[in-house]
Design a protein around this motif. Structure first.
Motif, PDB file in Angstrom:
ATOM      1  N   MET A  44       0.810  -1.217   0.000  1.00 22.28           N
ATOM      2  CA  MET A  44       0.000   0.000   0.000  1.00 22.28           C
ATOM      3  C   MET A  44       0.845   1.269   0.000  1.00 22.28           C
ATOM      4  SD  MET A  44      -2.983  -0.890  -0.397  1.00 22.28           S
ATOM      5  CE  MET A  44      -3.857  -2.425  -0.408  1.00 22.28           C
ATOM      6  N   HIS A  45       2.082   1.159   0.433  1.00 21.35           N
ATOM      7  CA  HIS A  45       2.976   2.310   0.449  1.00 21.35           C
ATOM      8  C   HIS A  45       3.273   2.808  -0.968  1.00 21.35           C
ATOM      9  CE1 HIS A  45       5.901   4.961   2.261  1.00 21.35           C
ATOM     10  NE2 HIS A  45       6.789   4.571   1.383  1.00 21.35           N
ATOM     11  N   VAL A  46       3.266   1.903  -1.926  1.00 20.37           N
ATOM     12  CA  VAL A  46       3.606   2.250  -3.304  1.00 20.37           C
ATOM     13  C   VAL A  46       2.377   2.650  -4.112  1.00 20.37           C
ATOM     14  CG1 VAL A  46       4.619   1.325  -5.431  1.00 20.37           C
ATOM     15  CG2 VAL A  46       5.602   0.711  -3.242  1.00 20.37           C
ATOM     16  N   VAL A  47       1.215   2.225  -3.684  1.00 20.60           N
ATOM     17  CA  VAL A  47      -0.005   2.437  -4.450  1.00 20.60           C
ATOM     18  C   VAL A  47      -0.439   3.904  -4.409  1.00 20.60           C
ATOM     19  CG1 VAL A  47      -2.464   1.882  -4.462  1.00 20.60           C
ATOM     20  CG2 VAL A  47      -0.790   0.077  -4.136  1.00 20.60           C
ATOM     21  N   SER A  48      -0.780   4.422  -5.585  1.00 20.97           N
ATOM     22  CA  SER A  48      -1.275   5.799  -5.660  1.00 20.97           C
ATOM     23  C   SER A  48      -2.743   5.845  -6.079  1.00 20.97           C
ATOM     24  CB  SER A  48      -0.436   6.611  -6.649  1.00 20.97           C
ATOM     25  OG  SER A  48      -0.501   6.029  -7.935  1.00 20.97           O
ATOM     26  N   ARG A  49      -3.248   4.748  -6.632  1.00 19.85           N
ATOM     27  CA  ARG A  49      -4.650   4.710  -7.092  1.00 19.85           C
ATOM     28  C   ARG A  49      -5.271   3.383  -6.702  1.00 19.85           C
ATOM     29  NH1 ARG A  49      -7.678   3.706 -12.029  1.00 19.85           N
ATOM     30  NH2 ARG A  49      -9.474   5.090 -11.977  1.00 19.85           N
ATOM     31  N   ILE A  50      -6.416   3.452  -6.045  1.00 17.67           N
ATOM     32  CA  ILE A  50      -7.142   2.251  -5.631  1.00 17.67           C
ATOM     33  C   ILE A  50      -8.512   2.268  -6.283  1.00 17.67           C
ATOM     34  CG2 ILE A  50      -8.170   1.021  -3.689  1.00 17.67           C
ATOM     35  CD1 ILE A  50      -5.862   1.988  -1.975  1.00 17.67           C
ATOM     36  N   THR A  51      -8.860   1.175  -6.943  1.00 16.13           N
ATOM     37  CA  THR A  51     -10.140   1.055  -7.631  1.00 16.13           C
ATOM     38  C   THR A  51     -11.112   0.229  -6.788  1.00 16.13           C
ATOM     39  OG1 THR A  51      -9.461  -0.967  -8.737  1.00 16.13           O
ATOM     40  CG2 THR A  51      -8.976   1.125  -9.875  1.00 16.13           C
ATOM     41  N   GLY A  52     -12.349   0.180  -7.228  1.00 19.46           N
ATOM     42  CA  GLY A  52     -13.338  -0.666  -6.569  1.00 19.46           C
ATOM     43  C   GLY A  52     -12.933  -2.130  -6.598  1.00 19.46           C
ATOM     44  N   GLY A  53     -12.349  -2.560  -7.720  1.00 13.83           N
ATOM     45  CA  GLY A  53     -11.872  -3.945  -7.823  1.00 13.83           C
ATOM     46  C   GLY A  53     -10.803  -4.254  -6.787  1.00 13.83           C
ATOM     47  N   ALA A  54      -9.920  -3.287  -6.545  1.00 13.94           N
ATOM     48  CA  ALA A  54      -8.878  -3.481  -5.536  1.00 13.94           C
ATOM     49  C   ALA A  54      -9.484  -3.560  -4.138  1.00 13.94           C
ATOM     50  CB  ALA A  54      -7.850  -2.356  -5.616  1.00 13.94           C
ATOM     51  N   LEU A  55     -10.522  -2.764  -3.886  1.00 14.86           N
ATOM     52  CA  LEU A  55     -11.190  -2.835  -2.587  1.00 14.86           C
ATOM     53  C   LEU A  55     -11.825  -4.209  -2.370  1.00 14.86           C
ATOM     54  CD1 LEU A  55     -12.851   0.703  -2.418  1.00 14.86           C
ATOM     55  CD2 LEU A  55     -10.879  -0.127  -1.113  1.00 14.86           C
ATOM     56  N   TRP A  56     -12.472  -4.749  -3.412  1.00 14.03           N
ATOM     57  CA  TRP A  56     -13.045  -6.088  -3.306  1.00 14.03           C
ATOM     58  C   TRP A  56     -11.946  -7.137  -3.172  1.00 14.03           C
ATOM     59  CZ3 TRP A  56     -17.630  -7.059  -1.717  1.00 14.03           C
ATOM     60  CH2 TRP A  56     -18.664  -6.155  -1.953  1.00 14.03           C
ATOM     61  N   GLY A  57     -10.837  -6.930  -3.879  1.00 14.86           N
ATOM     62  CA  GLY A  57      -9.699  -7.848  -3.741  1.00 14.86           C
ATOM     63  C   GLY A  57      -9.136  -7.833  -2.332  1.00 14.86           C
ATOM     64  N   ASN A  58      -9.092  -6.668  -1.722  1.00 14.90           N
ATOM     65  CA  ASN A  58      -8.611  -6.546  -0.349  1.00 14.90           C
ATOM     66  C   ASN A  58      -9.568  -7.248   0.622  1.00 14.90           C
ATOM     67  OD1 ASN A  58      -6.408  -5.399   1.203  1.00 14.90           O
ATOM     68  ND2 ASN A  58      -7.969  -4.108   2.153  1.00 14.90           N
ATOM     69  N   LEU A  59     -10.868  -7.108   0.375  1.00 12.04           N
ATOM     70  CA  LEU A  59     -11.858  -7.767   1.212  1.00 12.04           C
ATOM     71  C   LEU A  59     -11.758  -9.290   1.078  1.00 12.04           C
ATOM     72  CD1 LEU A  59     -14.175  -7.221   3.187  1.00 12.04           C
ATOM     73  CD2 LEU A  59     -15.726  -7.250   1.221  1.00 12.04           C
ATOM     74  N   HIS A  60     -11.541  -9.765  -0.131  1.00 14.95           N
ATOM     75  CA  HIS A  60     -11.349 -11.200  -0.379  1.00 14.95           C
ATOM     76  C   HIS A  60     -10.144 -11.713   0.403  1.00 14.95           C
ATOM     77  CE1 HIS A  60      -9.836 -14.523  -3.137  1.00 14.95           C
ATOM     78  NE2 HIS A  60     -10.942 -14.996  -2.625  1.00 14.95           N
ATOM     79  N   PHE A  61      -9.061 -10.962   0.375  1.00 16.08           N
ATOM     80  CA  PHE A  61      -7.852 -11.310   1.120  1.00 16.08           C
ATOM     81  C   PHE A  61      -8.149 -11.328   2.626  1.00 16.08           C
ATOM     82  CE2 PHE A  61      -3.857  -9.430   3.033  1.00 16.08           C
ATOM     83  CZ  PHE A  61      -3.157 -10.624   3.078  1.00 16.08           C
ATOM     84  N   LEU A  62      -8.856 -10.327   3.114  1.00 17.47           N
ATOM     85  CA  LEU A  62      -9.205 -10.256   4.527  1.00 17.47           C
ATOM     86  C   LEU A  62     -10.072 -11.442   4.953  1.00 17.47           C
ATOM     87  CD1 LEU A  62      -9.058  -8.659   7.166  1.00 17.47           C
ATOM     88  CD2 LEU A  62     -11.041  -7.354   6.386  1.00 17.47           C
ATOM     89  N   PHE A  63     -10.972 -11.876   4.083  1.00 15.82           N
ATOM     90  CA  PHE A  63     -11.804 -13.037   4.402  1.00 15.82           C
ATOM     91  C   PHE A  63     -10.942 -14.257   4.709  1.00 15.82           C
ATOM     92  CE2 PHE A  63     -13.629 -17.043   2.898  1.00 15.82           C
ATOM     93  CZ  PHE A  63     -14.665 -17.171   3.810  1.00 15.82           C
ATOM     94  N   TRP A  64      -9.997 -14.562   3.845  1.00 13.07           N
ATOM     95  CA  TRP A  64      -9.157 -15.747   4.049  1.00 13.07           C
ATOM     96  C   TRP A  64      -8.275 -15.590   5.276  1.00 13.07           C
ATOM     97  CZ3 TRP A  64     -10.580 -20.151   2.282  1.00 13.07           C
ATOM     98  CH2 TRP A  64     -11.373 -20.190   1.147  1.00 13.07           C
ATOM     99  N   LEU A  65      -7.771 -14.381   5.512  1.00 10.08           N
ATOM    100  CA  LEU A  65      -6.995 -14.146   6.734  1.00 10.08           C
ATOM    101  C   LEU A  65      -7.848 -14.368   7.982  1.00 10.08           C
ATOM    102  CD1 LEU A  65      -4.843 -10.958   6.040  1.00 10.08           C
ATOM    103  CD2 LEU A  65      -4.042 -13.306   6.279  1.00 10.08           C
ATOM    104  N   SER A  66      -9.127 -14.017   7.903  1.00  9.86           N
ATOM    105  CA  SER A  66     -10.002 -14.156   9.071  1.00  9.86           C
ATOM    106  C   SER A  66     -10.243 -15.610   9.451  1.00  9.86           C
ATOM    107  CB  SER A  66     -11.334 -13.443   8.830  1.00  9.86           C
ATOM    108  OG  SER A  66     -12.158 -14.175   7.932  1.00  9.86           O
ATOM    109  N   LEU A  67      -9.978 -16.540   8.557  1.00  6.23           N
ATOM    110  CA  LEU A  67     -10.152 -17.966   8.857  1.00  6.23           C
ATOM    111  C   LEU A  67      -8.939 -18.567   9.577  1.00  6.23           C
ATOM    112  CD1 LEU A  67     -11.886 -19.226   5.606  1.00  6.23           C
ATOM    113  CD2 LEU A  67     -12.924 -18.714   7.823  1.00  6.23           C
ATOM    114  N   ILE A  68      -7.831 -17.842   9.605  1.00  5.69           N
ATOM    115  CA  ILE A  68      -6.617 -18.371  10.235  1.00  5.69           C
ATOM    116  C   ILE A  68      -6.841 -18.738  11.707  1.00  5.69           C
ATOM    117  CG2 ILE A  68      -4.260 -17.785  10.959  1.00  5.69           C
ATOM    118  CD1 ILE A  68      -3.839 -16.525   8.217  1.00  5.69           C
ATOM    119  N   PRO A  69      -7.481 -17.909  12.524  1.00  4.59           N
ATOM    120  CA  PRO A  69      -7.676 -18.321  13.924  1.00  4.59           C
ATOM    121  C   PRO A  69      -8.472 -19.622  14.075  1.00  4.59           C
ATOM    122  CG  PRO A  69      -8.062 -15.984  13.697  1.00  4.59           C
ATOM    123  CD  PRO A  69      -7.925 -16.539  12.301  1.00  4.59           C
TER     124      PRO A  69
END
Length: 168
Positions: A44-69
């Protein structure tokens, strides 16, 4: 990350021994969450533009991380038996797939990120190792767990591709 580490009923070192599998799985998962946290920060330090697709991609990533516990607790409570260890590896694999998808979404609108990430050989090798770990877990759960430890070791040192090119 929330994982219940139960207090033992006793004051001896022996009373701690039944908690060792839970603690070991917790430590590995904590390391994984830390690795993803650090790499996500660099990303995220390098990113200058975030699209709706990137937001959904981030949410998808967060979903899988949330299953780790969940899979961490299941694996530890069942003393590294085959199915929980394989499921743990599957969740780690899906975290890596989701992270790769997030990176690709972000690269589409951020050339600096695309240049920094390059072919992501380390990420692709990790995905392959996760699949090997899942397969190994079916017959030899501790071998599968060892593969997951190996991937964490590979990533434990921060990925310098972004940091070395773009300093603030």
């Amino acid at each position: 990350m929330v994982l219940e580490l139960k207090v033992p009923h006793g004051d001896s070192v022996e009373a701690l021994l039944p908690l060792f599998p839970v603690f070991l799985s917790y430590v590995l998962s904590f390391v994984y969450v830390g690795i993803y946290w650090n790499n996500h920060h660099h990303l995220m330090h390098v990113v200058s533009r975030i699209t709706g697709g990137a937001l959904w991609g981030n949410l998808h990533f967060l979903f899988w991380l949330s299953l780790i516990p969940f899979v961490t607790g299941w694996m530890g409570e069942n003393h590294f038996s085959a199915v929980p260890v394989a499921c743990y590896g599957f969740v780690l694999f899906m975290c890596s797939v989701a992270y790769l998808m997030l990176v690709r979404c972000l690269e589409a609108n951020n050339d600096a990120l695309k240049d920094a990430v390059g072919s992501d050989r380390k990420g692709k090798i990790s995905m392959l190792l996760y699949l090997i770990g899942v397969a190994a877990s079916c017959g030899w759960p501790m071998l599968g767990f060892a593969v997951y430890v190996l991937v964490a070791i590979i990533w434990f040192l921060p990925d310098r591709r972004i940091e070395s090119r773009y300093k603030s």
